[in-house]
Enzyme design. Structure first.
Site, PDB file in Angstrom:
ATOM      1  N   ASP A  46       1.282  -2.318  -0.104  1.00  0.00           N
ATOM      2  CA  ASP A  46       2.521  -2.920   0.386  1.00  0.00           C
ATOM      3  C   ASP A  46       2.530  -3.181   1.886  1.00  0.00           C
ATOM      4  O   ASP A  46       3.414  -3.860   2.379  1.00  0.00           O
ATOM      5  CB  ASP A  46       3.716  -2.010   0.036  1.00  0.00           C
ATOM      6  CG  ASP A  46       4.030  -2.068  -1.444  1.00  0.00           C
ATOM      7  OD1 ASP A  46       3.892  -3.159  -2.016  1.00  0.00           O
ATOM      8  OD2 ASP A  46       4.390  -1.029  -2.012  1.00  0.00           O
ATOM      9  N   HIS A  95      -0.604   7.084  -0.674  1.00  0.00           N
ATOM     10  CA  HIS A  95      -0.774   6.738  -2.082  1.00  0.00           C
ATOM     11  C   HIS A  95      -1.245   7.973  -2.834  1.00  0.00           C
ATOM     12  O   HIS A  95      -2.082   8.720  -2.322  1.00  0.00           O
ATOM     13  CB  HIS A  95      -1.804   5.598  -2.242  1.00  0.00           C
ATOM     14  CG  HIS A  95      -1.659   4.893  -3.538  1.00  0.00           C
ATOM     15  ND1 HIS A  95      -2.147   5.401  -4.705  1.00  0.00           N
ATOM     16  CD2 HIS A  95      -1.044   3.723  -3.854  1.00  0.00           C
ATOM     17  CE1 HIS A  95      -1.845   4.569  -5.692  1.00  0.00           C
ATOM     18  NE2 HIS A  95      -1.176   3.548  -5.207  1.00  0.00           N
TER      19      HIS A  95
HETATM   20  N1  ACO Z   1       4.586   8.698   5.662  1.00  0.00           N
HETATM   21  C1  ACO Z   1       4.563   9.967   6.154  1.00  0.00           C
HETATM   22  N2  ACO Z   1       4.150  11.030   5.432  1.00  0.00           N
HETATM   23  C2  ACO Z   1       3.747  10.791   4.181  1.00  0.00           C
HETATM   24  C3  ACO Z   1       3.722   9.510   3.625  1.00  0.00           C
HETATM   25  C4  ACO Z   1       4.153   8.436   4.422  1.00  0.00           C
HETATM   26  N3  ACO Z   1       4.201   7.184   3.951  1.00  0.00           N
HETATM   27  N4  ACO Z   1       3.266   9.569   2.369  1.00  0.00           N
HETATM   28  C5  ACO Z   1       3.009  10.868   2.129  1.00  0.00           C
HETATM   29  N5  ACO Z   1       3.302  11.592   3.234  1.00  0.00           N
HETATM   30  C6  ACO Z   1       3.153  13.056   3.388  1.00  0.00           C
HETATM   31  C7  ACO Z   1       4.388  13.744   2.800  1.00  0.00           C
HETATM   32  O1  ACO Z   1       5.384  13.910   3.768  1.00  0.00           O
HETATM   33  C8  ACO Z   1       3.783  15.046   2.341  1.00  0.00           C
HETATM   34  O2  ACO Z   1       3.576  15.861   3.474  1.00  0.00           O
HETATM   35  P1  ACO Z   1       3.728  17.459   3.378  1.00  0.00           P
HETATM   36  O3  ACO Z   1       2.637  17.883   2.438  1.00  0.00           O
HETATM   37  O4  ACO Z   1       3.523  17.904   4.785  1.00  0.00           O
HETATM   38  O5  ACO Z   1       5.089  17.721   2.829  1.00  0.00           O
HETATM   39  C9  ACO Z   1       2.407  14.647   1.814  1.00  0.00           C
HETATM   40  O6  ACO Z   1       2.051  13.481   2.571  1.00  0.00           O
HETATM   41  C10 ACO Z   1       2.383  14.331   0.338  1.00  0.00           C
HETATM   42  O7  ACO Z   1       3.381  13.340   0.102  1.00  0.00           O
HETATM   43  P2  ACO Z   1       4.039  13.070  -1.293  1.00  0.00           P
HETATM   44  O8  ACO Z   1       5.260  12.246  -1.130  1.00  0.00           O
HETATM   45  O9  ACO Z   1       4.175  14.360  -2.040  1.00  0.00           O
HETATM   46  O10 ACO Z   1       2.875  12.226  -1.983  1.00  0.00           O
HETATM   47  P3  ACO Z   1       3.004  11.504  -3.356  1.00  0.00           P
HETATM   48  O11 ACO Z   1       1.638  11.354  -3.876  1.00  0.00           O
HETATM   49  O12 ACO Z   1       4.016  12.170  -4.210  1.00  0.00           O
HETATM   50  O13 ACO Z   1       3.649  10.086  -2.959  1.00  0.00           O
HETATM   51  C11 ACO Z   1       3.939   7.907  -2.194  1.00  0.00           C
HETATM   52  C12 ACO Z   1       2.964   8.916  -2.830  1.00  0.00           C
HETATM   53  C13 ACO Z   1       5.262   7.897  -2.977  1.00  0.00           C
HETATM   54  C14 ACO Z   1       3.338   6.524  -2.293  1.00  0.00           C
HETATM   55  C15 ACO Z   1       4.183   8.307  -0.737  1.00  0.00           C
HETATM   56  O14 ACO Z   1       2.973   8.221  -0.008  1.00  0.00           O
HETATM   57  C16 ACO Z   1       5.264   7.480  -0.071  1.00  0.00           C
HETATM   58  O15 ACO Z   1       6.448   7.777  -0.225  1.00  0.00           O
HETATM   59  N6  ACO Z   1       4.878   6.391   0.677  1.00  0.00           N
HETATM   60  C17 ACO Z   1       5.840   5.526   1.316  1.00  0.00           C
HETATM   61  C18 ACO Z   1       6.403   4.534   0.314  1.00  0.00           C
HETATM   62  C19 ACO Z   1       5.385   3.509  -0.086  1.00  0.00           C
HETATM   63  O16 ACO Z   1       4.714   2.896   0.725  1.00  0.00           O
HETATM   64  N7  ACO Z   1       5.303   3.274  -1.415  1.00  0.00           N
HETATM   65  C20 ACO Z   1       4.412   2.286  -1.994  1.00  0.00           C
HETATM   66  C21 ACO Z   1       3.264   2.952  -2.687  1.00  0.00           C
HETATM   67  S1  ACO Z   1       2.167   1.760  -3.375  1.00  0.00           S
HETATM   68  C22 ACO Z   1       2.964   1.226  -4.746  1.00  0.00           C
HETATM   69  O17 ACO Z   1       3.699   1.923  -5.375  1.00  0.00           O
HETATM   70  C23 ACO Z   1       2.755  -0.122  -5.163  1.00  0.00           C
END
Ligand code: ACO
Length: 397
Positions: free
Chosen positions: A334, A280
């Site tokens: 979620d 998140h």
């Molecule tokens: N699984 C594995 N790695 C992850 C995850 C995950 N779920 N979430 C973040 N990371 C890692 C990324 O790979 C990245 O790693 P790096 O720095 O080595 O490249 C780092 O953490 C930062 O990730 P970002 O995607 O840049 O983080 P951001 O804040 O932009 O995204 C998000 C947040 C979209 C929620 C992300 O965690 C994600 O895609 N999660 C999975 C989808 C999900 O569950 N969405 C629901 C969110 S809650 C809601 O919207 C109601």
């Protein structure tokens, strides 16, 4: 002719590289305050979420969804009279026009319910086209109408796509119970209805997330509230946002059994795959909503029977804590919500529409707040395209 770099307006560098200062650019607007808001506060390190200063966990345990919606939109908990009137008005507006139901009958039955909801929500603007954004009565009426009709439209599409006629709302049932009734034509168990109501409270608001930002941008053009909610529904549908709750169950099904969790997770991480229901932008600890939803799931399993997929989910959480925990990646809202909805007998592709039913309260609170101090959103950009080019006729290309 104005040459590039000669612009002296604020935010322009005046250098050869015209446009805003590159160093201000934050992909995804991370950490950039895009508005002021008094609606919701998140402490991502302590794992705390408050609506108008009240702990969301307390609201989930003690309040009702409509009471929470009133709090979010108008800033104060309602008095007993205000709540009674609000509940009655929402109940009176639950029905949707037969024309909207006929329109929904023309939707492809294999279409996603979020797309059906977005189109239906937008269509309300055709029926209620009067727009009086500075009139508190108009705002009250639009809030009531949207909160009342969104669940009816979600339930209607569910039945229509199965070839059945939508079920009329039951006036004697409260909000969540009536929604479950409209889905199944059976009066739900009171525990099931109470748990769904708590889920709606937990999903009602979450500051400037993608769909709420979308709602505020749309609101800032002074369009109607139905367009505001429709644009937010479209944004919520994506798998990185509300759509993740569906994907969590698909992922758990793909993993299949507890003994496969570790191998599956390590492969997924090695392939740089996002683990659905984890991570998140705001939380660096386990999402407080996930903590409560997990408890609600356990309450449901105790009453209606265990779900082995829950054991698998817990195992995934346990192993992920050692792999992703050090990066501040933990279960988000979620991760457990799908297991709750599954136990309530709700089909997987209705999980995100249920999220939308709840978040309509937050979107409307932000709509009203935006109108109170409006300035149209119009951020700048860093242009990365070609410099001026001369047009070439077709035969010269
Ligand atoms: N699984 C594995 N790695 C992850 C995850 C995950 N779920 N979430 C973040 N990371 C890692 C990324 O790979 C990245 O790693 P790096 O720095 O080595 O490249 C780092 O953490 C930062 O990730 P970002 O995607 O840049 O983080 P951001 O804040 O932009 O995204 C998000 C947040 C979209 C929620 C992300 O965690 C994600 O895609 N999660 C999975 C989808 C999900 O569950 N969405 C629901 C969110 S809650 C809601 O919207 C109601």
């Amino acid at each position: 002719m104005v040459e590039r770099g000669s612009d002296s307006r604020p935010g322009r560098s005046g250098s050869a590289a015209a446009g805003p200062d590159q160093s201000l650019y934050r992909p995804g607007l991370e950490g950039v305050p895009a508005t002021q808001s008094a609606i919701c506060d998140i402490d991502g390190h302590l794992g705390q979420l408050t609506y108008r200063g009240y702990d969301a966990a307390t609201l989930a345990a003690r309040s009702s969804f409509l009471e929470t919606a009133f709090l979010l939109v108008w800033g104060e908990l309602p008095t007993a009279d205000q709540l009674e009137q609000f509940e009655q008005e929402v109940q009176m507006h639950r029905r949707v026009s037969f024309r909207i139901r006929d329109m929904m009958k023309s939707f492809p039955s294999q279409g996603h319910p979020m797309d059906a909801l977005q189109a239906s929500a937008a269509s309300l603007g055709l029926f209620y086209s009067r727009r009086a954004l500075d009139n508190p009565e108009y705002i009250y009426g639009a809030v009531v109408r949207l909160l009342a009709k969104i669940p009816t439209m979600v339930a209607a599409f569910q039945l229509i796509r199965k070839g059945q006629d939508p079920i009329q709302p039951r006036d004697d049932l409260p909000y969540a119970a009536n929604f479950l009734y409209m889905l199944t034509e059976r009066e739900p168990d009171p525990l099931a209805a109470r748990i769904l109501d708590a889920c709606l409270i937990l999903h009602a608001e979450h500051s400037l997330n993608a769909s709420t930002f979308s709602a505020r941008v749309t609101a800032s053009t002074l369009t109607d509230p139905y367009a505001v909610v429709a644009s937010a529904v479209g944004t919520l549908a994506g798998p990185l946002h509300g759509g993740a709750n569906e994907d969590v169950l698909t992922m758990l099904e793909e993993i299949g059994s507890e003994d496969r969790v570790e191998l599956w997770l390590d492969r997924a991480i090695a392939n740089r795959q996002k683990i659905m229901g984890f991570g998140h932008r705001e939380y660096k600890v386990k999402d407080p909503r996930a903590v409560i939803l997990q408890r609600l799931a356990e309450e449901l399993f105790e009453r209606f029977g265990h779900d082995p997929m829950y054991d698998l989910a817990r195992r995934l959480e346990e192993i992920a804590a050692t792999r992703l925990g050090p990066k501040g990646i933990y279960p988000n809202v979620d991760f457990y919500s799908g297991l709750v909805y599954r136990k309530l007998g709700i089909p997987c592709d209705l999980f995100t529409p249920i999220f939308a039913i709840a978040r309509t309260a937050g979107w409307l609170a932000h709509w009203k707040e935006q109108l109170g101090a409006n300035r149209i959103f119009r951020p700048s950009q860093i242009y990365t395209g070609c410099a001026h080019r001369d047009w070439q006729p077709l035969e010269a290309r």
